[in-house]
Design an enzyme around this catalytic site. Structure first.
Site: not given
Length: 173
Positions: A108, A141, A143-146
């Site tokens: 990512k 943003t 928490g977007t990775g989780c």
């Protein structure tokens, strides 16, 4: 697992070597659903969240059991042992992660601000995808990775191939 067999499994932050060991023991026992590892090792602030022993166990024992690993930029740098600054670096990192650990990689690149759009790179040994979306500015943003790795897991559980699952998850996130 015996009564309600999951179609796919995702990990989040596995804080300690003891927790990683439990997951490894479960997945090393035999046929299990695809395992997606979100290797939460580095906070957005840059703080390392896992002890060196836990990181080593994650790399040596857990990632080889995974179908997909979804590191952010800082985590990918730990996994490959070098700095990532360009799109070519992200692609090389995805290939190197696959080579080292045998699992697909979704690197990512949202923290790589030198690119005009949020670009992630997927590589599974055959397919290389560049997944792009506009940067979201002016809102948190966190928490977007989780959520991205959870959505990838959900699409995989619904029967999508891994490349299609990560592409659908990118559109979702």
């Amino acid at each position: 697992f015996a009564e309600l067999r999951p179609a796919a499994v995702k990990t989040g932050m596995l804080f300690s070597a003891a927790l990683i060991r439990v997951v490894v023991e479960c997945f090393a026992r035999g046929p299990r659903p695809p395992l997606i590892v979100d290797p939460v090792m580095v906070a957005t602030s840059g703080a390392v969240l896992l002890k060196p022993g836990a990181i080593r166990l994650l790399m040596e024992r857990l990632l080889p059991l995974a179908a997909l690993v979804t590191p952010n930029l800082d985590e990918a740098e730990i996994l490959v042992g070098g700095k990532l600054r360009t799109l070519a670096d992200l692609e090389a990192a995805a290939r190197e992660i696959h080579r080292r650990f045998g699992c697909a990689a979704l690197v990512k690149g949202g923290h790589l601000r030198s690119l005009p759009v949020a670009t992630d790179v997927f590589f599974d040994g055959r397919t290389l995808l560049r997944l792009v979306a506009p940067f979201v500015r002016g809102v948190s943003t966190h928490g977007t990775g989780c959520t991205y790795s959870a959505a990838s897991t959900a699409f995989l559980a619904r029967g999508e191939s891994l490349p299609r699952a990560v592409a659908a998850a990118k559109r979702y996130i």
